[in-house]
Scaffold this motif. Sequence first.
Motif, PDB file in Angstrom:
ATOM      1  N   THR A   1     -21.872  39.467  23.373  1.00 23.77           N
ATOM      2  CA  THR A   1     -23.093  38.951  23.405  1.00 23.77           C
ATOM      3  C   THR A   1     -23.409  38.117  24.698  1.00 23.77           C
ATOM      4  OG1 THR A   1     -23.167  38.839  21.044  1.00 23.77           O
ATOM      5  CG2 THR A   1     -24.740  37.488  22.077  1.00 23.77           C
ATOM      6  N   THR A   2     -24.532  38.215  25.431  1.00 26.19           N
ATOM      7  CA  THR A   2     -25.093  37.817  26.491  1.00 26.19           C
ATOM      8  C   THR A   2     -25.696  36.526  26.003  1.00 26.19           C
ATOM      9  OG1 THR A   2     -25.294  39.771  27.563  1.00 26.19           O
ATOM     10  CG2 THR A   2     -26.168  37.809  28.703  1.00 26.19           C
ATOM     11  N   VAL A   3     -25.168  35.084  26.631  1.00 26.23           N
ATOM     12  CA  VAL A   3     -25.529  33.866  26.314  1.00 26.23           C
ATOM     13  C   VAL A   3     -26.389  33.257  27.075  1.00 26.23           C
ATOM     14  CG1 VAL A   3     -24.930  31.678  25.007  1.00 26.23           C
ATOM     15  CG2 VAL A   3     -23.661  34.076  24.327  1.00 26.23           C
ATOM     16  N   LEU A   4     -27.287  32.558  26.765  1.00 27.38           N
ATOM     17  CA  LEU A   4     -28.024  31.790  27.770  1.00 27.38           C
ATOM     18  C   LEU A   4     -28.467  30.562  26.970  1.00 27.38           C
ATOM     19  CD1 LEU A   4     -29.389  31.057  30.624  1.00 27.38           C
ATOM     20  CD2 LEU A   4     -31.514  32.182  29.693  1.00 27.38           C
ATOM     21  N   ILE A   5     -28.007  29.396  27.307  1.00 33.85           N
ATOM     22  CA  ILE A   5     -28.385  28.096  26.774  1.00 33.85           C
ATOM     23  C   ILE A   5     -29.056  27.128  27.640  1.00 33.85           C
ATOM     24  CG2 ILE A   5     -27.305  26.025  25.619  1.00 33.85           C
ATOM     25  CD1 ILE A   5     -24.859  27.940  24.876  1.00 33.85           C
ATOM     26  N   ALA A   6     -30.132  26.796  27.268  1.00 29.59           N
ATOM     27  CA  ALA A   6     -31.005  25.696  27.912  1.00 29.59           C
ATOM     28  C   ALA A   6     -30.601  24.290  27.375  1.00 29.59           C
ATOM     29  CB  ALA A   6     -32.516  25.995  27.600  1.00 29.59           C
ATOM     30  N   THR A   7     -30.234  23.302  28.261  1.00 26.44           N
ATOM     31  CA  THR A   7     -29.687  22.281  27.583  1.00 26.44           C
ATOM     32  C   THR A   7     -29.731  21.011  28.774  1.00 26.44           C
ATOM     33  OG1 THR A   7     -27.651  21.156  26.778  1.00 26.44           O
ATOM     34  CG2 THR A   7     -27.281  22.720  28.417  1.00 26.44           C
ATOM     35  N   HIS A   8     -30.196  19.739  28.065  1.00 23.34           N
ATOM     36  CA  HIS A   8     -29.863  18.530  29.067  1.00 23.34           C
ATOM     37  C   HIS A   8     -28.450  18.175  28.969  1.00 23.34           C
ATOM     38  CE1 HIS A   8     -34.374  18.030  28.324  1.00 23.34           C
ATOM     39  NE2 HIS A   8     -34.325  17.805  29.699  1.00 23.34           N
ATOM     40  N   ASP A   9     -27.755  18.767  28.048  1.00 21.58           N
ATOM     41  CA  ASP A   9     -26.306  17.991  28.051  1.00 21.58           C
ATOM     42  C   ASP A   9     -25.433  18.428  29.130  1.00 21.58           C
ATOM     43  OD1 ASP A   9     -24.055  17.141  26.835  1.00 21.58           O
ATOM     44  OD2 ASP A   9     -24.261  17.856  24.852  1.00 21.58           O
ATOM     45  N   GLN A  10     -25.316  17.654  30.096  1.00 24.20           N
ATOM     46  CA  GLN A  10     -24.603  17.868  31.130  1.00 24.20           C
ATOM     47  C   GLN A  10     -22.911  17.745  30.937  1.00 24.20           C
ATOM     48  OE1 GLN A  10     -25.657  18.825  34.141  1.00 24.20           O
ATOM     49  NE2 GLN A  10     -27.443  18.852  33.532  1.00 24.20           N
ATOM     50  N   ASP A  11     -22.837  16.874  30.001  1.00 28.34           N
ATOM     51  CA  ASP A  11     -21.316  16.715  29.659  1.00 28.34           C
ATOM     52  C   ASP A  11     -20.929  18.079  28.907  1.00 28.34           C
ATOM     53  OD1 ASP A  11     -18.996  15.164  29.036  1.00 28.34           O
ATOM     54  OD2 ASP A  11     -19.555  15.310  26.909  1.00 28.34           O
ATOM     55  N   LEU A  12     -21.679  18.716  27.913  1.00 29.73           N
ATOM     56  CA  LEU A  12     -21.348  20.164  27.532  1.00 29.73           C
ATOM     57  C   LEU A  12     -21.097  21.115  28.441  1.00 29.73           C
ATOM     58  CD1 LEU A  12     -21.147  21.314  24.387  1.00 29.73           C
ATOM     59  CD2 LEU A  12     -23.398  22.281  24.973  1.00 29.73           C
ATOM     60  N   VAL A  13     -22.350  20.997  29.334  1.00 30.43           N
ATOM     61  CA  VAL A  13     -22.309  21.994  30.435  1.00 30.43           C
ATOM     62  C   VAL A  13     -20.990  21.714  31.384  1.00 30.43           C
ATOM     63  CG1 VAL A  13     -23.431  22.725  32.736  1.00 30.43           C
ATOM     64  CG2 VAL A  13     -24.792  22.141  30.701  1.00 30.43           C
ATOM     65  N   GLY A  14     -20.565  20.671  31.580  1.00 31.09           N
ATOM     66  CA  GLY A  14     -19.403  20.437  32.407  1.00 31.09           C
ATOM     67  C   GLY A  14     -18.190  20.662  31.824  1.00 31.09           C
ATOM     68  N   ARG A  15     -18.115  20.611  30.625  1.00 29.91           N
ATOM     69  CA  ARG A  15     -16.955  20.838  29.786  1.00 29.91           C
ATOM     70  C   ARG A  15     -16.618  22.317  29.356  1.00 29.91           C
ATOM     71  NH1 ARG A  15     -17.418  15.676  26.173  1.00 29.91           N
ATOM     72  NH2 ARG A  15     -16.301  13.970  27.604  1.00 29.91           N
ATOM     73  N   ALA A  16     -17.780  22.939  29.524  1.00 32.75           N
ATOM     74  CA  ALA A  16     -17.608  24.425  29.017  1.00 32.75           C
ATOM     75  C   ALA A  16     -17.090  25.311  30.115  1.00 32.75           C
ATOM     76  CB  ALA A  16     -19.347  24.981  28.277  1.00 32.75           C
TER      77      ALA A  16
ATOM     78  N   TYR B   1     -10.140  26.637  29.541  1.00 35.67           N
ATOM     79  CA  TYR B   1     -10.777  28.045  29.495  1.00 35.67           C
ATOM     80  C   TYR B   1     -11.091  28.765  30.789  1.00 35.67           C
ATOM     81  CZ  TYR B   1     -14.747  31.120  29.023  1.00 35.67           C
ATOM     82  OH  TYR B   1     -15.659  32.470  29.041  1.00 35.67           O
ATOM     83  N   GLU B   2     -10.625  30.114  30.692  1.00 33.53           N
ATOM     84  CA  GLU B   2     -11.041  30.821  31.792  1.00 33.53           C
ATOM     85  C   GLU B   2     -11.629  32.231  31.296  1.00 33.53           C
ATOM     86  OE1 GLU B   2      -9.886  30.386  34.982  1.00 33.53           O
ATOM     87  OE2 GLU B   2      -9.254  28.482  34.516  1.00 33.53           O
ATOM     88  N   PRO B   3     -12.453  32.739  32.263  1.00 31.32           N
ATOM     89  CA  PRO B   3     -13.192  34.034  31.903  1.00 31.32           C
ATOM     90  C   PRO B   3     -12.030  35.065  31.721  1.00 31.32           C
ATOM     91  CG  PRO B   3     -14.071  33.023  33.851  1.00 31.32           C
ATOM     92  CD  PRO B   3     -12.938  32.213  33.465  1.00 31.32           C
ATOM     93  N   GLU B   4     -12.530  35.806  30.570  1.00 31.66           N
ATOM     94  CA  GLU B   4     -11.618  37.135  30.444  1.00 31.66           C
ATOM     95  C   GLU B   4     -11.679  38.027  31.779  1.00 31.66           C
ATOM     96  OE1 GLU B   4     -10.379  38.236  27.312  1.00 31.66           O
ATOM     97  OE2 GLU B   4     -10.613  36.040  27.026  1.00 31.66           O
ATOM     98  N   PRO B   5     -10.422  38.459  31.758  1.00 28.55           N
ATOM     99  CA  PRO B   5     -10.132  39.298  33.105  1.00 28.55           C
ATOM    100  C   PRO B   5     -10.957  40.478  33.172  1.00 28.55           C
ATOM    101  CG  PRO B   5      -7.982  38.874  31.678  1.00 28.55           C
ATOM    102  CD  PRO B   5      -9.266  38.348  31.274  1.00 28.55           C
ATOM    103  N   ASP B   6     -11.592  40.972  32.076  1.00 32.80           N
ATOM    104  CA  ASP B   6     -12.455  41.927  32.160  1.00 32.80           C
ATOM    105  C   ASP B   6     -14.027  41.509  32.171  1.00 32.80           C
ATOM    106  OD1 ASP B   6     -12.049  43.422  28.650  1.00 32.80           O
ATOM    107  OD2 ASP B   6     -12.171  41.311  29.780  1.00 32.80           O
ATOM    108  N   GLU B   7     -14.028  40.326  32.137  1.00 32.38           N
ATOM    109  CA  GLU B   7     -15.374  39.837  32.072  1.00 32.38           C
ATOM    110  C   GLU B   7     -15.930  40.227  33.285  1.00 32.38           C
ATOM    111  OE1 GLU B   7     -16.002  35.806  30.604  1.00 32.38           O
ATOM    112  OE2 GLU B   7     -17.782  35.553  31.971  1.00 32.38           O
TER     113      GLU B   7
END
Lengths: 297, 284
Positions: free
Chosen positions: B213-228, B264-270
């Motif tokens: 699934t392609t994901v797009l998340i709009a957020t103000h949560d910089q902490d979440l963005v940073g940690r993801a 977390y690291e992207p999947e090799p085949d991502e």
Amino acid sequence: MSLSDAPGPRWRPAPLLPRDEEREVSLHFVVAVLCFLACLMAVGGVSADRAARGWARDLRGEATIQVRPRLGETGDEAAARAAEAVAGVRGVTEAAALEKQKAEALLEPWLGKAVLQDLPIPHLVTVRLDRAHPATATDLKKALDRAGVDADVDDHARWLKDVERSAGVVRWAVAILFSLTAAAAAAVIAFATRAGMAARRDVVEVLHLTGAKDAFIANLFQLRFARLAAVSGVFGAGAAAAVTALIELVGGGQGFTPALPLTWMDLLTVSPCPLVAATVAALSARLTTLRLLRGTL
Amino acid sequence: MSRQPTPRAAAAYGAEEAFDPTTGPVVRFQNVGMRYGRAPEVLKDVGFTLPVGSFHFLTGPSGAGKSSLLKLIYLANRASRGTVQLFGHDVERVARADLPYLRRRIGVVFQEYRLLDHLPAFDNVALPLRIAGRKPQTYRDDIAELLTWVGLGHKMQAMPATLSGGEKQRLAIARAVVTQPELLLADEPTGNIDPEMSLKILRLFVELNRMGTTVLIATHDQDLVGRAGMPVLHLNEGRLSRKATRRAPEPAAPDYGPELGPEYEPEPDEPELGYDLGDEEGEA
């Protein structure tokens, strides 16, 4: 993982449109009243049509001959001769001279007893015609001419035209009033649908954005209002049937009045009302919903 | 639910370019502008692509146009100018009758939840499946499991009005992901929930992303963005001004599990993430 709050195997999804009890009660009442009026109109129309047909049948089944006696002949003798002359004509089932006393009795309510003594009373022959193959005025006139009777034949054609014209007017009037009532019901449902969509814009938007087709959303409103109208139709038709039955009971077996002869079978006239009301409501709600949705992306 | 457009829809789209479900792009914006009525443009010359299987955050201050951009993607509004392509199809050229098929390929977590107040939680989640024509028996257990997963297993029959803000948020998320959409859009999905649940929700998004699934998340949560540690599209005054791939701060990051954060690291085949930004600006 606990699934204790999960619905059971017989779970069925809840209706997608919320019920609006307050609005629906009002709508039930309005649609039921419209159905009631429409049913009364239908019953009245059927009854009026029956009355008109009866009058026309009676008029077609009779003719009147006015006889002028020859010199030296009494009016009764001339009438008797005329009756004898037309009795053998094909399409005549009975011909009888109207006795002078009976003719006077017919005129007395209009002219008074005192005046009648000074007036020449017409000598009449009443002719009953075969309903299936009635003799024409020409046939009767020819027979009278052959018998040497000086007479005028009135086959009631003029009255028949008036009755048939009146019956046609009544039929059209009932059809127009019935259509207006149905249109009013459709307009009420359309208004209610519009109001319902406005009130539940949140629901419509979520359905829309979740991928519901216009037809899916229209079906929800269509079913909602069709059910509502069907129930209202049952109440409206039931009330109209009750009124019809009351009129029939009050009027006795011969009907309420000669002008509006009702029968117990007329109660069946109201039976399609719930179906018709549901159909009108469904169409109105569907078209309204689709029209409103068409204005969105 | 079929992930491919119906033959009728495909024919109606008249797609300029074939949509390859393995490479996409799922979303492509080219010089997109958008205004409400006669007001000034809220989106100006926006251009970007979201490849299949990508995961992006959409950030920006309030009023930057994040929600408007999402609305263009989930087909609640039309662009005033430019080209919006979804799954390879120019949405302006898609027949209105076929738009529902595109919408069904997108899961949306609305900022204001948009739950149906008259339906219990269970039925709210079932809504997209009902609309897609699925039989209740085929998804009853899946919904129960999903609701349990988002922590609402004990409130399946609860009405939304009785739920807290966080519970409503989780319910909205469950509804958005229940169909395993090809594209998941979320507008402030963690706005009303505690950090622990935020992380759990993020894990769900990541899991869905790993499943394609392609994901797009709009957020103000910089902490979440940073940690993801996912790439960021940043909107400012209607312009997509920069892209960034944030990485979680190493030292202070709490343990979010193996899928997220520093580990977390992207999947090799991502698939390679592709951008079409005017003035790109990397960020450490």
